[in-house]
Motif scaffolding. Sequence first.
Motif, PDB file in Angstrom:
ATOM      1  N   VAL A 130       0.842  -1.198   0.000  1.00 60.11           N
ATOM      2  CA  VAL A 130       0.000   0.000   0.000  1.00 60.11           C
ATOM      3  C   VAL A 130       0.877   1.247   0.000  1.00 60.11           C
ATOM      4  N   TYR A 131       1.912   1.246   0.842  1.00 57.21           N
ATOM      5  CA  TYR A 131       2.790   2.418   0.934  1.00 57.21           C
ATOM      6  C   TYR A 131       3.599   2.632  -0.339  1.00 57.21           C
ATOM      7  N   SER A 135       2.518   6.062  -2.214  1.00 57.46           N
ATOM      8  CA  SER A 135       3.471   7.144  -1.950  1.00 57.46           C
ATOM      9  C   SER A 135       4.153   7.587  -3.239  1.00 57.46           C
ATOM     10  N   ARG A 136       4.350   6.661  -4.165  1.00 57.80           N
ATOM     11  CA  ARG A 136       4.932   7.034  -5.453  1.00 57.80           C
ATOM     12  C   ARG A 136       3.886   7.618  -6.391  1.00 57.80           C
ATOM     13  N   ARG A 145       0.335  12.343   5.286  1.00 51.22           N
ATOM     14  CA  ARG A 145      -0.612  13.291   5.878  1.00 51.22           C
ATOM     15  C   ARG A 145      -2.061  12.860   5.732  1.00 51.22           C
ATOM     16  N   VAL A 146      -2.400  12.222   4.618  1.00 51.53           N
ATOM     17  CA  VAL A 146      -3.814  11.982   4.310  1.00 51.53           C
ATOM     18  C   VAL A 146      -4.129  10.507   4.059  1.00 51.53           C
ATOM     19  N   ILE A 147      -3.382   9.888   3.170  1.00 47.16           N
ATOM     20  CA  ILE A 147      -3.761   8.554   2.700  1.00 47.16           C
ATOM     21  C   ILE A 147      -3.546   7.492   3.771  1.00 47.16           C
ATOM     22  N   SER A 148      -2.389   7.495   4.422  1.00 51.40           N
ATOM     23  CA  SER A 148      -2.071   6.460   5.404  1.00 51.40           C
ATOM     24  C   SER A 148      -3.090   6.376   6.538  1.00 51.40           C
ATOM     25  N   ALA A 159      -1.584   0.099   7.804  1.00 55.70           N
ATOM     26  CA  ALA A 159      -1.740  -0.763   6.633  1.00 55.70           C
ATOM     27  C   ALA A 159      -0.663  -0.515   5.588  1.00 55.70           C
ATOM     28  N   ASP A 160       0.368   0.260   5.938  1.00 54.62           N
ATOM     29  CA  ASP A 160       1.388   0.630   4.952  1.00 54.62           C
ATOM     30  C   ASP A 160       2.044  -0.584   4.302  1.00 54.62           C
ATOM     31  N   GLY A 161       2.272  -1.645   5.079  1.00 56.26           N
ATOM     32  CA  GLY A 161       2.975  -2.811   4.562  1.00 56.26           C
ATOM     33  C   GLY A 161       2.079  -3.882   3.980  1.00 56.26           C
TER      34      GLY A 161
END
Length: 401
Positions: A130-131, A135-136, A145-148, A159-161
Amino acid sequence: MADVIVVGAGISGLAFAWKAGQAGKQVLVLERDRRVGGCLHSERRPDGYWFEMGAHTVYNSYGAFLDIAVGGGVAGKIVQRGPARASFGLLRDGTYRWLTPPKVLLQLSWLEAAVHFPAGIFRKKEGETVYSYYSRLLGRGNYDRVISPFFAAVPSQKADGFPLEGAGSLFKKRPRREEFVRSFGFDGGLQLVADAAARSKGVTVETGVEVRRVARTAGGFAVTTADGRTLEAPLVAVAAPPDAAAAMLEQDFHELATGIRRVGTVRVDSMGVVLPRAECWMPECAFLVPVDDLFFSCVTRDPFPDPRMRAFAFHFRDGTSREQRLKRMSEVLRVPVERLGTPVERRTTLPSPALGHADIVAELDRCLAGGKLAVTGNYFAGLAIEDCVLRSNEEWKRVAG
């Protein structure tokens, strides 16, 4: 003797029991807790008011789940989500912003997004987290700031990983059943469907029963309980959280148990309160998402409004004390701690999949292949209700064939 023993009465275990019962089998379900449903936890008050402490919304793309609702006779209790479903809050640095989905875009840095989007849109999703993908696509600053925070609110954990696609991913495209409204709940809560499965044809449920061991026998399997009983059946399905499943399978299914222990998990502490509507300052909304806070989300019952009461379920990070949780709820709701009454409290262990989760699932399926032991749960395809039901359906088809 039962034809099938199911260990665990969450939606995964009950979906398996439902399939077996509909096939004419006598099914015994053993549940450690005093209630059925697992993450389908609808708290019901004596006055008829209810709210969700776990999963809170289902969709008309959840076809297998809807099969149970229809077959269990509770589809008539479906309630469409009201206008509050399209409103939510973002809490950052003590400031509340009340948004609709289009307004989320206004929280992004458009300059940063413009720099990253043209190249990011053509990236393949395979092998991405997800990250790494978002992020790209939108820029790291926008992501942080917003999505994570919004992604973290879905599984009540960072849920980044999470894998972006495949086993363990958060979102999957599924066909919709147009005879049902797009998103909905049930009058009485989602647990209504679990209750229907628990009392369905051929299914008997015993709650308050802890299983210590699942072992092989000449005729199938033996299940040993903490109260000293040994129950036998030709088929057994284990639908317990990863740590509990591994413990009960360790002695006789060591390789399988070792594989299950590779599944990452997190603990989430949830607290829910009901307040008179007149004491609530917060605008009606579906949920509140904080940035860098003690909790991942505050989910309301506002999409199913009640003229008297409102309910708020906070899902906290692991490691917070009860005092910290009460204090933070008091601050967010702007109500003294003593006015919170006696909150409903729930501790949940959830899977936390990472890249490579599909390989873990493939290894577990290899260990299970050719046998009559089924293992199901929210740590295979994903955490969504439909992922759980589909896994159970697949396991029933495999062991019953």
